[in-house]
Every structure is written in structure tokens, then in C-alpha cells.
Motif scaffolding. Structure first.
Motif, short mmCIF file in Angstrom:
data_model
loop_
_atom_site.label_atom_id
_atom_site.label_comp_id
_atom_site.label_asym_id
_atom_site.label_seq_id
_atom_site.Cartn_x
_atom_site.Cartn_y
_atom_site.Cartn_z
N THR A 1 0.59 -0.87 0.13
CA THR A 1 -0.11 -0.09 0.00
C THR A 1 0.54 1.39 0.22
OG1 THR A 1 -1.89 -1.44 1.02
CG2 THR A 1 -2.18 1.02 0.96
N ILE A 2 0.85 2.42 -0.50
CA ILE A 2 1.40 3.90 -0.58
C ILE A 2 0.52 4.77 -0.96
CG2 ILE A 2 3.25 4.86 -2.43
CD1 ILE A 2 3.80 2.50 -3.52
N GLY A 3 -0.34 5.34 0.24
CA GLY A 3 -1.14 6.45 0.01
C GLY A 3 -2.19 5.47 0.06
N PRO A 4 -3.36 5.73 -0.62
CA PRO A 4 -4.35 5.60 -0.66
C PRO A 4 -4.06 4.67 -1.49
CG PRO A 4 -4.36 7.41 -1.51
CD PRO A 4 -3.22 7.11 -1.49
N GLU A 5 -3.51 3.02 -3.06
CA GLU A 5 -3.69 2.65 -3.46
C GLU A 5 -2.75 1.34 -3.01
OE1 GLU A 5 -2.76 3.59 -7.59
OE2 GLU A 5 -2.87 5.77 -6.87
N THR A 6 -3.17 0.28 -3.24
CA THR A 6 -3.04 -1.19 -2.84
C THR A 6 -2.96 -1.86 -4.28
OG1 THR A 6 -4.02 -0.28 -0.04
CG2 THR A 6 -3.71 -3.04 -0.95
N MET A 7 -1.66 -2.77 -3.69
CA MET A 7 -1.82 -3.77 -4.95
C MET A 7 -1.56 -5.31 -3.92
SD MET A 7 -1.40 -5.31 -8.17
CE MET A 7 -0.89 -4.15 -8.99
N ARG B 1 -11.36 12.95 -2.84
CA ARG B 1 -10.44 14.14 -3.07
C ARG B 1 -9.17 13.13 -3.67
NH1 ARG B 1 -6.88 18.60 0.49
NH2 ARG B 1 -6.44 19.98 -1.51
N TYR B 2 -8.48 12.59 -3.88
CA TYR B 2 -7.52 12.32 -4.37
C TYR B 2 -7.92 11.44 -5.73
CZ TYR B 2 -3.60 8.83 -4.92
OH TYR B 2 -1.89 8.01 -5.79
N GLN B 3 -8.63 10.41 -5.78
CA GLN B 3 -9.03 10.47 -7.04
C GLN B 3 -9.52 11.37 -7.84
OE1 GLN B 3 -11.97 7.54 -6.13
NE2 GLN B 3 -10.61 5.81 -5.83
N GLU B 4 -10.19 12.80 -7.11
CA GLU B 4 -10.36 13.25 -8.50
C GLU B 4 -9.37 14.10 -8.82
OE1 GLU B 4 -13.41 17.64 -8.42
OE2 GLU B 4 -13.73 16.43 -6.77
N TRP C 1 1.17 5.30 8.73
CA TRP C 1 1.62 4.66 7.29
C TRP C 1 1.57 4.72 6.36
CZ3 TRP C 1 1.79 -0.61 11.32
CH2 TRP C 1 2.70 -0.10 11.79
N GLU C 2 2.20 5.34 5.00
CA GLU C 2 1.69 5.31 4.12
C GLU C 2 2.50 4.58 2.94
OE1 GLU C 2 1.10 9.49 3.45
OE2 GLU C 2 -0.26 9.30 5.58
N PHE C 3 3.85 3.92 3.33
CA PHE C 3 4.66 2.92 2.80
C PHE C 3 4.73 1.80 3.34
CE2 PHE C 3 8.20 3.49 -0.40
CZ PHE C 3 7.81 2.20 -1.35
N ALA D 1 2.35 4.65 -8.22
CA ALA D 1 1.62 4.97 -7.30
C ALA D 1 2.49 5.93 -6.63
CB ALA D 1 0.93 4.23 -6.23
N LEU D 2 3.64 5.94 -5.59
CA LEU D 2 4.72 6.80 -5.25
C LEU D 2 4.51 7.76 -6.11
CD1 LEU D 2 6.30 5.87 -2.39
CD2 LEU D 2 8.29 5.78 -4.05
N LEU D 3 4.39 8.05 -7.53
CA LEU D 3 4.32 9.29 -8.58
C LEU D 3 3.93 9.98 -7.87
CD1 LEU D 3 6.30 8.43 -11.06
CD2 LEU D 3 7.02 9.40 -9.94
N ARG D 4 2.21 9.62 -7.51
CA ARG D 4 0.57 10.31 -8.15
C ARG D 4 0.72 10.17 -6.97
NH1 ARG D 4 -1.63 6.59 -11.77
NH2 ARG D 4 -1.79 4.45 -9.96
N TRP D 5 1.43 9.77 -5.74
CA TRP D 5 1.09 10.14 -3.83
C TRP D 5 1.79 11.54 -3.23
CZ3 TRP D 5 -3.16 10.43 -0.64
CH2 TRP D 5 -2.81 11.03 1.04
N THR D 6 3.00 10.86 -4.04
CA THR D 6 4.26 12.15 -3.51
C THR D 6 3.61 13.09 -3.63
OG1 THR D 6 5.36 11.09 -5.21
CG2 THR D 6 6.05 10.75 -2.89
N VAL D 7 3.01 12.85 -5.62
CA VAL D 7 3.70 14.93 -6.18
C VAL D 7 1.67 15.38 -5.54
CG1 VAL D 7 2.64 16.33 -8.65
CG2 VAL D 7 4.04 14.52 -7.68
N TYR D 8 0.96 13.97 -5.31
CA TYR D 8 -0.84 14.74 -4.51
C TYR D 8 -0.20 15.65 -3.18
CZ TYR D 8 -4.55 14.73 -2.14
OH TYR D 8 -5.82 14.84 -1.32
N CYS D 9 0.49 14.98 -2.36
CA CYS D 9 0.46 14.92 -0.89
C CYS D 9 1.42 16.90 -1.44
CB CYS D 9 1.32 14.59 -0.60
SG CYS D 9 0.74 12.55 0.11
N VAL D 10 2.42 17.01 -1.43
CA VAL D 10 2.88 18.25 -2.16
C VAL D 10 1.64 19.82 -2.85
CG1 VAL D 10 4.97 17.14 -1.84
CG2 VAL D 10 4.20 17.88 -3.88
N VAL D 11 1.30 19.45 -4.12
CA VAL D 11 0.41 19.92 -3.91
C VAL D 11 -0.36 20.74 -3.78
CG1 VAL D 11 -0.40 20.78 -6.43
CG2 VAL D 11 1.77 19.06 -6.35
#
Length: 411
Positions: free
Chosen positions: A207-213, A350-353, A255-257, A296-306
Motif C-alpha cells: 500500500t502506497i497512500g490510498p492505493e493497494t496492490m 479528493r485524491y481520486q478526483e 503509515w503510508e508506505f 502509485a508513489l509518484l501520484r501520492w507524493t506529488v498529490y501531497c506536496v501540490v
């Protein structure tokens, strides 16, 4: 020029494959526009370890930590930048003790998850502490190890309360193996945990942020073969429960990673290990699933900072326990309640949108880079560093074939 610039720090130990991949793809993401029309550019830097003044201002907006679970100096730096500077961290350094497994077991048992029967046993050998003899002589109670084992039931596992990478884990089938494993444990604090026999599937979910494989895991095989490329190996209901447990654990402890191991027998999901401060994301382990992890790591980290997501250091355990302690709720209803709390923590809607509106190109960026010569060079250098020369050709063929399969499936 961008309206806002962000810096993501990579706090690393020995790994270099996924950081190189992340850095390369982050550069390709380019400017991202937020809902107010401002443009954001995000770059990454590798964090160095040096003395720091507690009033120093860091240059980082977010730090991906892969080191501080064992290296205390950077852990204290992480605590400082979280408490004083609101730097976003994917794993809270304040709940690292729960990463020692014991607190994580206790919390999830309190929530009613199907954690196997578990007992903590004292150290086999005296601690190297001048006060130990007096304290143990006065307060340590004698105990019957064999009786404890009978209460757990054979077969079982003896495992370090703070373990990782399966180090020190023993399968115990009888009294002889029990005493041999305990004698070998020395000064390590150990759990006895009931085995889940005749399970149908061993699943490991990353799981990375809200995404899980959720991946089918085969622990008996060498590491390069443990993640089976197999889809739909769980029923929709069981798969949803595995995802829910993974995200609830992460939201509960901030925990997000993180990765979670579960054994599925019939329709019962038994979490057996779900506290991992440094989950495996090596290209030579994940192979087929490596591009997903990077996306997933790119999406979550960019989402968090932006979006300016702020760290929530308080863990809100009382909200979870209020659900856990309600006798009118079934297991399924409690899990639904926990999942809602976890979804709220991760800002799922909010993340998905945001991703649909501003990060829709990430998957294409990742696919283009995975198909590039730059990635193949990274994969080749990683294989040559990890394996002896006579195995290079074999493993290059193995991993390139799996990556080619991912590119075909996602072309």
C-alpha cells in the motif's frame, strides 16, 4: 517559471534501483496545475546525514524515509521536521515502535481482526545489564514453556517481536523444536504464534497512500519468484477485505508506505505481518508489479506536496476503538466502519478526483520510461550487482521477460 516549487527528500540506505527509477520518472512528470490554476514543479533530492540545529528550517516539503527504522540519527531529524516544520512523511516516526510487530498485533486484535493466537515469552538469556539479575531474581516469574506452547497449539511459529525479512523465524512442530528454537533465540524477545494450517492463499499487499496492490506470494520460493503474476486469485469479497485491512492498518498507525501479509483460508482473512517500515519495492523482487509501485508513489507524493497535505501526527485511536467496542456491530460492520475512517484519512475522494484531473498522464509517463533504454540499463546494472556473473544472462532474461509482459498487458 512555476508558481510553486516543491522538494521531495529521499532518505535511503543501500537500495538504489527504485530511487533511480522514481527520480527519472518524477523529472518526466513536469508541471502540475492545481485547482486554483497555479503551476507546481516537484523535484527530488537525496537526504544526507549530518548534524542539525533543532531550529534549522528544512528545504523539503515531503520525505520518503527508508532508513530511520534502524538508524536513529535521521529518525530524530524526521521527528524534528514533522513536529516543528510540518514536513510530510509517508511513515510516521512516532509509531515506529509499533513496527516492532507487538503493538501492531495488539491494536489489530483490539479491532477484532483475525490475528492468530500469539504469546510473548521472556528472553532466553539474561540481558547485558547490571540491573537484570536483581530485577529478574525479584520479579521474573518462572514459567512453563511447554505449557505455553500447548495453549497456542502446534504447529506454531517462533518469531522475533521486532523482526523483519523473516530473520529468526522458526516453524515449531513439537517440543524438541520448541526448545531448540527458544535456546537459539538468546537475547531476542520472541512471540509464539499459532500457524494457520491448510491456507488457500498467501497474499502480500503493498500500500502506497490510498492505493493497494494485492499480490499472490509464495514464500517457499526464491525472492525473484515469490510474487506470482496471477490475477483474480481472490474472490471479490475476500480481495476487498484484504485491501480494507491493509489500509486500516496504515491509517491507524499513520503509515503510508507499508506492506501487509495475510493468509486466506476459505473466506477467513488472517493478517500475520503488517508492520513493515521498509517494504520491498526492489525491481528484482516486484518485477511485473514494479511499474505499479512507481506510479502509485509518484501520484501520492506529488498529490501531497501540490495540495499542501499536512501531517496528522495524532492517531485518533479512540475513534477506531469506539467501533471495536460496540457489541451491536458484526465483524463486517466494524471493518466497514474502520474502512470509512481510513478512507477519510487518505482523502480518497479528493485524491481520486485530483489524479483524474491533474495526474492522468502519470501511467503513460511510467509506461514510456519502463519501455525505454534507460530503464533497461538500470535493470541490467541492478542484476549485475545482485547476482554472480554466471547467472547474469539467466536473470536478465527472467526480469526482462516479466517487464515485457507488463508492457504488453498495459500497452
Amino acid at each position: 517559471m512555476a508558481d510553486v516549487e516543491h522538494t521531495i527528500g529521499l532518505l535511503l540506505g543501500t537500495e538504489d534501483d527504485w530511487p533511480r527509477a522514481y527520480e527519472a520518472m518524477l523529472r518526466r512528470i513536469g508541471a502540475v496545475t492545481d485547482d486554483q490554476g497555479r503551476t507546481h514543479v516537484t523535484r527530488s533530492v537525496r537526504v544526507t546525514i549530518e548534524p542539525f540545529n533543532l531550529r534549522d528550517s528544512p528545504r523539503h516539503d515531503l520525505v520518503i524515509d527508508r532508513l530511520a527504522y534502524w538508524y536513529y540519527h535521521p529518525r530524530e531529524w524526521l521527528k524534528k521536521i514533522a513536529l516543528m516544520d510540518d514536513v510530510y512523511l509517508l511513515n510516521s516516526p512516532f509509531t515506529f515502535q509499533a513496527m516492532e510487530k507487538h503493538a501492531a498485533y495488539c491494536a489489530m486484535m483490539r479491532l477484532g481482526l483475525k490475528v492468530p493466537e500469539t504469546v510473548l515469552v521472556p528472553f532466553k538469556n539474561p540481558l547485558d545489564n547490571s540491573r537484570y539479575a536483581y530485577t529478574s531474581g525479584r520479579y521474573n516469574q518462572p514459567f512453563d514453556l511447554e505449557a505455553l506452547a500447548e495453549s497456542v497449539g502446534y504447529p506454531m511459529y517462533m518469531k522475533p517481536y521486532d523482526g523483519g525479512a523473516w530473520v529468526g523465524v522458526s516453524r515449531i512442530r513439537d517440543v524438541g523444536e520448541l526448545h531448540a528454537a527458544y535456546d537459539a533465540s538468546g537475547e531476542r524477545l520472541m512471540h509464539l504464534q499459532a500457524a494457520i494450517e491448510d491456507y488457500d492463499v498467501f497474499a502480500r499487499s503493498l500500500t502506497i497512500g490510498p492505493e493497494t496492490m494485492v499480490m499472490k506470494f509464495r514464500p517457499e520460493l526464491p525472492m525473484h519468484e515469490r510474487y506470482a503474476v496471477e490475477h483474480d486469485f481472490l474472490t471479490p469479497a475476500v480481495g476487498d477485505e484484504v485491501v480494507a485491512i491493509s489500509r486500516v492498518v496504515n491509517a491507524f498507525f499513520r503509515w503510508e508506505f507499508n506492506s501487509c501479509e495475510t493468509l486466506i483460508r476459505g473466506t477467513d482473512v488472517h493478517p500475520i505481518d503488517y508492520a513493515n517500515a521498509c517494504p520491498d519495492v526492489a525491481v528484482t523482487s516486484l518485477h511485473y508489479y514494479f511499474p505499479w509501485a512507481m506510479s502509485a508513489l509518484l501520484r501520492w507524493t506529488v498529490y501531497c506536496v501540490v495540495t499542501g497535505r499536512k501531517p496528522r501526527l495524532d492517531t485518533d485511536t479512540s475513534r477506531y476503538f469506539a467501533i471495536a467496542d460496540d457489541p451491536s456491530l458484526s465483524y463486517a460492520e466494524k471493518l466497514d466502519g474502520y474502512r470509512r475512517l481510513a478512507d477519510d484519512y487518505f482523502e480518497i475522494d479528493r485524491y481520486q478526483e485530483f489524479c483524474a484531473k491533474h495526474l492522468g498522464h502519470v501511467d503513460d509517463v511510467v509506461a514510456d520510461w519502463i519501455g525505454s533504454e534507460e530503464f533497461r540499463l538500470l535493470l541490467g546494472s541492478t542484476v549485475r550487482e545482485m547476482y554472480p556473473p554466471h547467472e547474469h544472462e539467466r536473470f536478465l532474461g527472467h526480469f526482462n521477460g516479466l517487464i515485457d509482459a507488463w508492457l504488453r498487458d498495459h500497452g
